[in-house]
Write a protein that holds these residues in place. Structure first.
Motif, PDB file in Angstrom:
ATOM      1  N   UNK A   1       0.840  -1.203   0.000  1.00 33.46           N
ATOM      2  CA  UNK A   1       0.000   0.000   0.000  1.00 33.46           C
ATOM      3  C   UNK A   1       0.871   1.248   0.000  1.00 33.46           C
TER       4      UNK A   1
ATOM      5  N   UNK B   1      -2.485  -4.076  -7.650  1.00 27.73           N
ATOM      6  CA  UNK B   1      -3.649  -4.800  -8.130  1.00 27.73           C
ATOM      7  C   UNK B   1      -4.196  -4.247  -9.440  1.00 27.73           C
ATOM      8  N   UNK B   2      -4.964  -5.087 -10.097  1.00 22.46           N
ATOM      9  CA  UNK B   2      -5.610  -4.691 -11.346  1.00 22.46           C
ATOM     10  C   UNK B   2      -6.819  -3.831 -11.007  1.00 22.46           C
ATOM     11  N   UNK B   3      -6.822  -2.596 -11.470  1.00 21.68           N
ATOM     12  CA  UNK B   3      -7.893  -1.679 -11.092  1.00 21.68           C
ATOM     13  C   UNK B   3      -9.008  -1.634 -12.129  1.00 21.68           C
TER      14      UNK B   3
ATOM     15  N   UNK C   1      -9.329   4.554 -11.120  1.00 21.86           N
ATOM     16  CA  UNK C   1      -8.259   5.279 -10.455  1.00 21.86           C
ATOM     17  C   UNK C   1      -8.612   5.354  -8.976  1.00 21.86           C
ATOM     18  N   UNK C   2      -7.619   5.144  -8.136  1.00 18.80           N
ATOM     19  CA  UNK C   2      -7.869   5.195  -6.704  1.00 18.80           C
ATOM     20  C   UNK C   2      -8.440   6.538  -6.271  1.00 18.80           C
ATOM     21  N   UNK C   3      -9.451   6.497  -5.450  1.00 18.29           N
ATOM     22  CA  UNK C   3      -9.850   7.736  -4.797  1.00 18.29           C
ATOM     23  C   UNK C   3      -9.481   7.609  -3.327  1.00 18.29           C
ATOM     24  N   UNK C   4      -9.139   8.734  -2.736  1.00 22.28           N
ATOM     25  CA  UNK C   4      -8.612   8.696  -1.386  1.00 22.28           C
ATOM     26  C   UNK C   4      -9.487   9.498  -0.446  1.00 22.28           C
ATOM     27  N   UNK C   5      -9.615   8.967   0.748  1.00 24.36           N
ATOM     28  CA  UNK C   5     -10.443   9.631   1.736  1.00 24.36           C
ATOM     29  C   UNK C   5      -9.754   9.554   3.082  1.00 24.36           C
TER      30      UNK C   5
ATOM     31  N   UNK D   1      -3.354  10.161   4.412  1.00 26.09           N
ATOM     32  CA  UNK D   1      -3.296   8.717   4.605  1.00 26.09           C
ATOM     33  C   UNK D   1      -1.866   8.283   4.840  1.00 26.09           C
TER      34      UNK D   1
ATOM     35  N   UNK E   1     -11.815   1.686  -7.091  1.00 26.16           N
ATOM     36  CA  UNK E   1     -10.621   1.668  -6.246  1.00 26.16           C
ATOM     37  C   UNK E   1     -10.687   2.805  -5.236  1.00 26.16           C
ATOM     38  N   UNK E   2     -10.331   2.486  -4.003  1.00 21.05           N
ATOM     39  CA  UNK E   2     -10.647   3.414  -2.940  1.00 21.05           C
ATOM     40  C   UNK E   2      -9.769   3.105  -1.726  1.00 21.05           C
ATOM     41  N   UNK E   3      -9.177   4.156  -1.173  1.00 21.46           N
ATOM     42  CA  UNK E   3      -8.380   3.957   0.035  1.00 21.46           C
ATOM     43  C   UNK E   3      -8.844   4.932   1.089  1.00 21.46           C
TER      44      UNK E   3
ATOM     45  N   UNK F   1      -8.149  -0.758   1.893  1.00 27.53           N
ATOM     46  CA  UNK F   1      -7.678  -0.703   0.506  1.00 27.53           C
ATOM     47  C   UNK F   1      -8.666  -1.498  -0.334  1.00 27.53           C
ATOM     48  N   UNK F   2      -9.472  -0.770  -1.113  1.00 28.74           N
ATOM     49  CA  UNK F   2     -10.530  -1.420  -1.880  1.00 28.74           C
ATOM     50  C   UNK F   2     -10.189  -1.372  -3.373  1.00 28.74           C
ATOM     51  N   UNK F   3     -10.265  -2.509  -4.027  1.00 29.76           N
ATOM     52  CA  UNK F   3     -10.141  -2.558  -5.477  1.00 29.76           C
ATOM     53  C   UNK F   3     -11.385  -3.287  -5.994  1.00 29.76           C
TER      54      UNK F   3
END
Lengths: 293, 89
Positions: free
Chosen positions: A52, A205-207, A211-215, A221, B41-43, B70-72
């Protein structure tokens, strides 16, 4: 030559030593199983945490990167963290890791760096105290309980506080890696600035195009993850160390038990010879006395 | 049947749960959220609270003490600082 009685006492004493080493070996074997299971159970967490962080580190860089990841940009003041065990009777495991640390400390000092030392486990303190007493920051003991998160938390906190207070630039951890039951390797690992393992990036990982969103944001983080990562790395090291310690103790006590067995055999043969020699001597005396009549 | 995804709940000392599940509800730092298969995807960081895992008709509840999610689309990894399974009555 020692008398038969003396040898008997000697054999009895070796036998009781053998009983003790045998008991210690069995205790170590039982504890090893638990420690090994714990060390292995802690691995998934450490591994995921690493991947991560590797993921996040890619997107956060430049001047906004947290200090724990980017480093202070200097390489002058080092903190060496040495993890060993509280107890001995385990062959060379503790002295090996202490020696590796000592060599690194000596070479850093030779390069004119400031070195400070933090130890975990009584044996690490004992091994370095004489030479580097003035450089000690703190010593932590493991205690009797098996290592857990609560144990490493304050240690990690202290390291981070020192770092954020600007007293150190680089933190390196020394511990014995548990390679197998018969092999524990003294290992060093840089804790701060965090090393992003290139091998972990391939495991992203295969997304599926997402695209990752962050919270909250990526930086926030990362800011909470990095300190935790240090505690986790410490925990993993201490757990590996513990497993390695019991493995080493088991091996050491096994060979001690065998040595005691060999010694008992040798002494028993010697004792029997002496006794036989005495009997023969007495017989000769009686026979020659009878012949003289 | 709804598609499943892989969920693992890991605490520093051990892995508490790993397997295919239908839905997971977790307490995010900025609000609780539920995850189904195919989530974006989400963190996020997590608050202390309950994590509810649903598989088929079954429901398991874990109490976590802060952590990180960590979510995919096909997996959800929850790194908890501390976690125990709650007894469901």
């Amino acid at each position: 030559m020692a008398s038969v009685k003396e040898m008997r006492t000697r054999i009895a004493s070796v036998k009781s030593t053998q009983k003790i080493t045998k008991a210690l070996q069995m205790v170590a074997a039982a504890k090893l199983r638990r420690a090994q299971a714990q060390a292995e159970a802690a691995r998934p967490y450490a591994r995921r945490m690493a991947s991560v962080i590797a993921n996040l580190a890619k997107s956060v860089s430049g001047p906004s990167a947290p200090l724990l990841l980017a480093g202070t940009g200097k390489d002058q003041r080092h903190l060496i963290v040495v993890a060993a065990s509280d107890r001995g009777l385990a062959g060379g495991i503790n002295s090996n890791v202490v020696r590796a640390a000592r060599e690194r400390i000596a070479s850093l000092i030779a390069q004119g760096k400031d070195v400070r030392i933090l130890t975990i486990g009584r044996k690490a303190r004992d091994g370095l105290r004489r030479q580097f007493a003035s450089r000690f920051v703190e010593n932590y003991e493991l205690g009797l309980k098996s290592p857990n998160f609560e144990l490493v938390q304050p240690i990690a906190q202290q390291i981070i506080d020192l770092y954020l207070a600007g007293e150190i630039d680089v933190v390196t951890l020394f511990y014995s890696r548990f390679k197998s039951v018969i092999s524990q390797v003294p290992t060093s690992k840089q804790l701060i600035p965090a090393v992003v393992d290139a091998a972990d990036e391939g495991a992203s990982p295969d997304l599926k195009g997402g695209v990752y969103s962050y919270e909250p944001g990526e930086e926030e983080i990362l800011k909470t993850l990095l300190p935790r990562n240090i505690a986790i790395q410490l925990l993993a090291a201490v757990l590996e160390n513990q497993a390695g310690f019991f493995a080493a103790q088991m091996a050491a006590m096994d060979s001690a038990t065998r040595n005691a067995g060999d010694l008992i055999n040798a002494l028993t043969i010697q004792m029997n010879r002496t006794r036989q020699a005495q009997i023969t001597k007495e017989l000769i005396e009686i026979i020659s006395g009878a012949e003289a009549l | 049947m709804a598609p499943k995804f892989h969920f693992s709940l890991v605490a520093p000392e051990r892995e508490l749960f790993a397997g295919e599940v239908d839905q997971v509800d977790a307490p995010g730092a900025e609000g609780d959220f539920g995850v189904l298969a195919g989530h974006e995807p989400f963190m996020t960081t997590l608050r202390s609270g309950e994590v509810i895992v649903r598989t088929g008709g079954q429901r398991r509840v874990f109490a976590i003490q802060g952590g990180f999610a960590d979510v995919t689309p096909e997996s959800f990894t929850l790194l908890a600082e501390g976690a125990t399974e709650a007894v469901v009555r």
